[in-house]
Enzyme design. Structure first.
Site, short mmCIF file in Angstrom:
data_model
loop_
_atom_site.label_atom_id
_atom_site.label_comp_id
_atom_site.label_asym_id
_atom_site.label_seq_id
_atom_site.Cartn_x
_atom_site.Cartn_y
_atom_site.Cartn_z
N HIS A 77 0.85 -1.20 0.00
CA HIS A 77 0.00 0.00 0.00
C HIS A 77 0.88 1.25 0.00
O HIS A 77 0.67 2.18 -0.79
CB HIS A 77 -0.93 0.00 1.22
CG HIS A 77 -1.51 1.35 1.57
ND1 HIS A 77 -2.53 1.92 0.84
CD2 HIS A 77 -1.22 2.24 2.55
CE1 HIS A 77 -2.83 3.10 1.37
NE2 HIS A 77 -2.05 3.33 2.40
N ASP A 106 7.08 22.22 -25.95
CA ASP A 106 6.95 20.86 -25.40
C ASP A 106 7.99 20.71 -24.30
O ASP A 106 8.65 21.68 -23.93
CB ASP A 106 7.18 19.80 -26.50
CG ASP A 106 6.48 18.49 -26.16
OD1 ASP A 106 6.77 17.92 -25.09
OD2 ASP A 106 5.61 18.05 -26.94
N TRP A 142 7.53 -0.57 3.99
CA TRP A 142 8.08 0.07 2.78
C TRP A 142 9.48 0.59 3.02
O TRP A 142 10.23 0.84 2.09
CB TRP A 142 7.17 1.20 2.30
CG TRP A 142 7.34 2.50 3.00
CD1 TRP A 142 6.81 2.85 4.20
CD2 TRP A 142 8.10 3.64 2.57
NE1 TRP A 142 7.18 4.12 4.54
CE2 TRP A 142 7.98 4.62 3.56
CE3 TRP A 142 8.87 3.91 1.43
CZ2 TRP A 142 8.60 5.87 3.45
CZ3 TRP A 142 9.49 5.15 1.34
CH2 TRP A 142 9.36 6.11 2.33
N SER A 169 12.97 6.04 -13.47
CA SER A 169 11.88 6.79 -14.09
C SER A 169 11.77 8.19 -13.52
O SER A 169 11.69 9.18 -14.25
CB SER A 169 10.57 6.03 -13.88
OG SER A 169 9.48 6.88 -14.07
N SER A 170 11.81 8.29 -12.18
CA SER A 170 11.59 9.62 -11.62
C SER A 170 12.80 10.52 -11.83
O SER A 170 12.64 11.73 -11.98
CB SER A 170 11.21 9.54 -10.14
OG SER A 170 12.12 8.74 -9.45
N HIS A 253 13.89 11.37 3.86
CA HIS A 253 13.33 12.65 4.25
C HIS A 253 13.14 13.61 3.09
O HIS A 253 12.07 14.17 2.93
CB HIS A 253 14.02 13.31 5.44
CG HIS A 253 13.06 14.29 6.06
ND1 HIS A 253 12.02 13.88 6.85
CD2 HIS A 253 12.89 15.60 5.87
CE1 HIS A 253 11.27 14.93 7.14
NE2 HIS A 253 11.77 15.98 6.57
N GLU A 255 12.50 12.70 0.25
CA GLU A 255 11.36 12.09 -0.45
C GLU A 255 10.02 12.65 0.04
O GLU A 255 9.12 12.90 -0.76
CB GLU A 255 11.40 10.57 -0.28
CG GLU A 255 10.15 9.83 -0.73
CD GLU A 255 9.91 9.85 -2.24
OE1 GLU A 255 10.87 10.14 -2.98
OE2 GLU A 255 8.78 9.59 -2.66
N TYR A 257 9.41 15.54 1.02
CA TYR A 257 9.22 16.86 0.41
C TYR A 257 9.00 16.75 -1.09
O TYR A 257 8.34 17.60 -1.69
CB TYR A 257 10.38 17.79 0.76
CG TYR A 257 10.35 18.11 2.23
CD1 TYR A 257 9.35 18.94 2.74
CD2 TYR A 257 11.25 17.55 3.12
CE1 TYR A 257 9.26 19.19 4.09
CE2 TYR A 257 11.17 17.79 4.48
CZ TYR A 257 10.17 18.61 4.95
OH TYR A 257 10.08 18.85 6.29
N SER A 268 -0.53 27.21 -4.27
CA SER A 268 -0.14 28.59 -4.54
C SER A 268 -0.68 29.10 -5.87
O SER A 268 -0.67 30.31 -6.12
CB SER A 268 1.40 28.73 -4.54
OG SER A 268 1.92 28.19 -3.36
N HIS A 302 15.78 12.20 12.46
CA HIS A 302 14.60 12.32 13.33
C HIS A 302 13.62 11.16 13.09
O HIS A 302 12.66 11.02 13.83
CB HIS A 302 13.91 13.69 13.19
CG HIS A 302 13.26 13.95 11.88
ND1 HIS A 302 13.13 15.20 11.36
CD2 HIS A 302 12.68 13.13 10.98
CE1 HIS A 302 12.52 15.15 10.19
NE2 HIS A 302 12.22 13.90 9.95
N HIS A 303 13.90 10.34 12.08
CA HIS A 303 13.10 9.12 11.90
C HIS A 303 13.64 7.99 12.76
O HIS A 303 13.07 6.91 12.78
CB HIS A 303 13.12 8.68 10.43
CG HIS A 303 12.47 9.67 9.51
ND1 HIS A 303 11.15 9.61 9.18
CD2 HIS A 303 12.97 10.77 8.89
CE1 HIS A 303 10.86 10.61 8.36
NE2 HIS A 303 11.95 11.33 8.18
N THR A 328 8.05 26.59 6.50
CA THR A 328 6.71 26.05 6.28
C THR A 328 5.67 27.01 6.84
O THR A 328 4.62 27.24 6.21
CB THR A 328 6.57 24.66 6.93
OG1 THR A 328 7.72 23.89 6.60
CG2 THR A 328 5.34 23.94 6.41
N LYS A 331 5.01 29.78 4.47
CA LYS A 331 4.12 29.42 3.37
C LYS A 331 2.66 29.46 3.81
O LYS A 331 1.81 30.03 3.13
CB LYS A 331 4.46 28.03 2.83
CG LYS A 331 5.87 27.95 2.27
CD LYS A 331 6.10 26.67 1.53
CE LYS A 331 5.49 26.73 0.17
NZ LYS A 331 6.36 27.29 -0.86
N ARG A 450 1.92 0.55 15.20
CA ARG A 450 1.53 0.46 13.80
C ARG A 450 1.96 -0.90 13.24
O ARG A 450 2.70 -1.63 13.88
CB ARG A 450 2.17 1.60 13.01
CG ARG A 450 3.67 1.59 13.03
CD ARG A 450 4.27 2.86 12.47
NE ARG A 450 4.21 2.90 11.01
CZ ARG A 450 5.15 3.48 10.24
NH1 ARG A 450 6.20 4.05 10.79
NH2 ARG A 450 5.03 3.50 8.94
#
Lengths: 531, 181
Positions: A77, A106, A142, A169-170, A253, A255, A257, A268, A302-303, A328, A331, A450
């Site tokens: 998931h 293009d 994951w 790909s990315s 991390h 990722e 963002y 925006s 921090h993870h 943040t 924003k 979890r």
């Protein structure tokens, strides 16, 4: 312009038909459409896995699936939603919108664009196929922490290569976006006139290029540890499993963002349109986005506050994490200030955008709580974390994507969508997602871990509420599909500008835009953005 | 305005950055090791050479308690036991501690021990001149072996550290693992 090039353009306008139009497409709009459709399909595949999870958690005890399958549902998931739904949706929007927002004909590298899309179906065939082979899909989460992930059966190499493909790909998508924005802007489209969606995507693309290869390295190390006798993460050979967590979160991390910055860009664009005011603090928005991106490389640990970091490390990563709240906050302040005294109307995109601002902020605050080292020891690996990242990813990123879909659908299809149904979709989504995720805060604080298929009975009530919200959210997304299909098939004709308050190059083109737009570069002046 | 040469240059630069970042992922492995060695993170212990050892000054006023811990990792049918549970030591003086390891099954096995010292702030002050760790140990079926570690605690060890734990975990050696499977 010579007659030769005009003839070329005539030739190009005869686009291939049928399946070839899509298989061999080098057109940014077609590729963008494919990305978006793919992301929507993945959103439903990942969503149905979430339904399995919530059905199992509806009551304590084991009801529907065995724990191994439950664990693989949780793992897949996450991978599907992150790499299959949110990221491709973002790239799809970038493909569709960036060239017409900056006045380019293009994308810069159209063939690579085709390839970066067509890698995705194969990558997900590998990943989803593992659910049907002996031993089932990957079930170690994951985050792929060793040594647990090394116990994955036959699914393991499929998982690794799927991640490699997704990374390739990315990265290709990211290179394409940067090359387009840096080299193909219309005259007068200076960097500080770029629409904010383009800015956030350029910064996201840099994050992708800097972090994705690190993930590729980490999973390659896992692969060689399992099959080729290396000991990067194997303590028996002098390696260290915690090292994987450091490398993974050095990618992980940035990722998060990568997932949220395009959403910031979308919001925006939408808020000024429906507040009929220019975006408040444009320059500060650009700098805030850039500083979030830079800071994201210095907060990874921090993870992993609970792995046994030295106290100086815990303090450094705690303070660095707190620091991200500053840009943040800038924003969020700017979005609110844009709405302040604006002539607001509340069409579906605006409703989703306002919900984003509120709910993302809630997710941001629970993130701050998690960032405080001493209390993280209580929250770590509980449902509080699950509630936190679903607030920023579902009511954050996904709500922004829904907002963008409604905002740009008339531009893409040439028809207005059904506003009444869209508003119903919004209210169902907004209510259901809060019923789904808000109780999970309480579950986490009460100590429910979890990634478990069963739980103590004291957690039963909140889990039942959460599951009901989950089912409601899942079903209400079918309404979205209906609205999109209805809009594609026809409806009220959309004007070029679509929204009264819309400003920017993309709204000067017809709806839908011609197959090749801006073959002659437009002239961009400051007046384009004026109200 | 499309700058064709610019596109090519941007693409080349970005591809190079991608490759460099892939390399950086791998570079994190040695960097992490260096970082652990410098900071004593992860329970990496200090080392002491014979030349340094001869210059040590013994601090008779201070006593530090060393606790000995032993573990066996999952698939290894061995028994490991410290011959002494605790030892009270003076900083600056050498001590020898022993462990007994025994092969419990009817098969020759190669194992290897990984050490760890906690608390972390003390680990660099725990200095070994001789240790059985990181070396392949071969045990014949049913064989019993005494393993020794020679160490001293540095006199500069922070004042608030009153005790520390030395822990060994035996793993089945990787080579042996492959043979077995």
């Amino acid at each position: 312009m010579s007659s030769q090039t005009i003839a070329d353009h005539d030739h190009h306008d005869h686009k291939p038909v049928g399946i070839k139009r899509w298989l061999f497409s080098t057109n940014h709009k077609d590729i963008g459409t494919m990305y978006l459709v793919f992301a929507l399909i993945m959103f439903f595949i990942g969503g149905s896995m979430a339904m399995v999870i919530r059905a199992e958690l509806f009551q304590p005890g084991l009801q529907f699936v065995d724990p191994q399958f439950y664990n693989s549902m949780v793992t897949v998931h996450a991978l599907v939603m992150i790499f299959g739904a949110v990221m491709p949706a973002g790239v799809g929007l970038a493909n569709w919108m960036i060239p017409i927002m900056i006045g380019a004909p293009d994308m810069a590298l159209p063939r690579m664009n085709n390839m970066s899309f067509w890698i995705l179906p194969f990558a997900f065939a590998l990943l989803l196929g593992t659910l049907f082979i002996d031993g089932g899909g990957p079930a170690g989460g994951w985050t792929m922490y060793p040594p647990l992930v090394l116990q994955t059966g036959k699914a393991f190499p499929y998982l690794i290569f799927a991640v490699h493909f997704l990374g390739v790909s990315s990265i290709m998508g990211a290179i394409n976006i940067i090359a387009t924005v840096f080299n193909m802007r219309a005259p007068g489209m200076t960097l500080m006139r770029l629409p904010l969606f383009v800015w956030t995507w350029v910064i996201t693309a840099f994050l992708l290029i800097a972090s994705m290869p690190v993930l590729a390295g980490a999973v390659t190390m896992l692969l060689t540890d399992k099959y080729f006798g290396t000991s990067f993460f194997n303590a028996a050979g002098g390696g260290d499993p915690v090292l994987f967590q450091h490398i993974f979160w050095f990618f992980g991390h940035p990722e998060v963002y990568i997932l949220i910055l395009p959403a910031f860009g979308i919001i925006s664009q939408i808020i000024p349109t429906f507040a009929r005011k220019p975006l408040f603090g444009y320059a500060s928005m650009v700098y805030a986005t850039a500083s979030i991106a830079i800071l994201s490389f210095f907060v990874w640990a921090h993870h992993m506050f609970t792995v046994g970091l030295p106290i100086t490390g815990e303090l450094f990563f705690m303070y660095a994490t707190m620091l991200i709240a500053v840009p943040t906050g800038v924003k969020v302040f700017n979005w609110v200030a844009t709405m302040w005294k604006g002539a607001m109307t509340f069409e579906a995109p605006m409703l989703f955008a306002i919900a984003f601002v509120i709910l993302f902020t809630i997710g941001g605050f629970s993130g701050l709580m998690l960032g405080i080292t001493p209390v993280d020891f209580q929250y770590h690996d509980t449902y509080f974390v699950v509630a936190h990242f679903h607030y920023v990813l579902l009511t954050g990123a996904v709500f922004a994507l829904m907002a963008s879909a409604y905002y740009w659908l008339p531009k893409w299809t040439g028809y207005m969508y059904d506003e009444k149904l869209a508003k119903i979709h919004f209210w169902l989504s907004a209510i259901a997602s809060n019923v789904l995720f808000f109780p999970q805060h309480f579950l986490g604080l009460a100590g429910m871990p979890r990634r478990i298929p069963d739980y103590s009975v004291q957690f039963a009530d909140f889990n039942m509420i959460s599951s009901l919200g989950g089912f409601a959210y899942g079903i209400s997304q079918l309404l979205f599909v209906y609205i999109v299909i209805k809009c594609v098939l026809g409806g009220k004709k959309a004007t070029s500008q679509v929204w009264e308050g819309a400003r920017g190059l993309e709204w000067t083109l017809s709806s839908p835009p011609p197959f090749h737009s801006f073959t002659k570069p437009p002239k961009v002046t400051k007046a384009l953005m004026d109200y | 305005m499309t700058k064709v040469g610019g596109i090519k240059r941007t693409a080349v630069i970005l591809t190079t950055v991608t490759l460099l970042m892939f390399g950086f992922g791998y570079a994190l492995v040695p960097l992490y090791d260096v970082f652990c060695e410098v900071t004593g993170l992860n329970g990496k212990t200090g080392r002491i050479s014979n030349a340094e050892a001869s210059k040590l000054v013994v601090d008779n006023q201070r006593f530090i308690t060393i606790q000995f811990d032993s573990n066996i990792n999952g698939n290894l049918a061995w028994k490991l036991k410290a011959d002494q549970n605790i030892l009270k030591v003076n900083p600056g003086k050498f001590y020898v501690a022993t462990y007994t390891v025994e092969n419990m099954i009817n098969e020759e096995i190669v194992g290897q021990a990984i050490p760890s010292v906690s608390p972390q702030i003390a680990s660099l002050y725990f200095k070994k001149s001789d240790c059985f760790c990181f070396r392949n140990q071969v045990l014949k079926p049913g064989e019993k072996k005494k393993l020794t570690v020679r160490f001293e605690v540095d006199k500069d060890i922070p004042k608030d550290v009153e005790s520390l734990t030395l822990s060994y975990t035996f793993f089945r050696a990787l080579k042996d693992n492959k043979k077995a499977s």
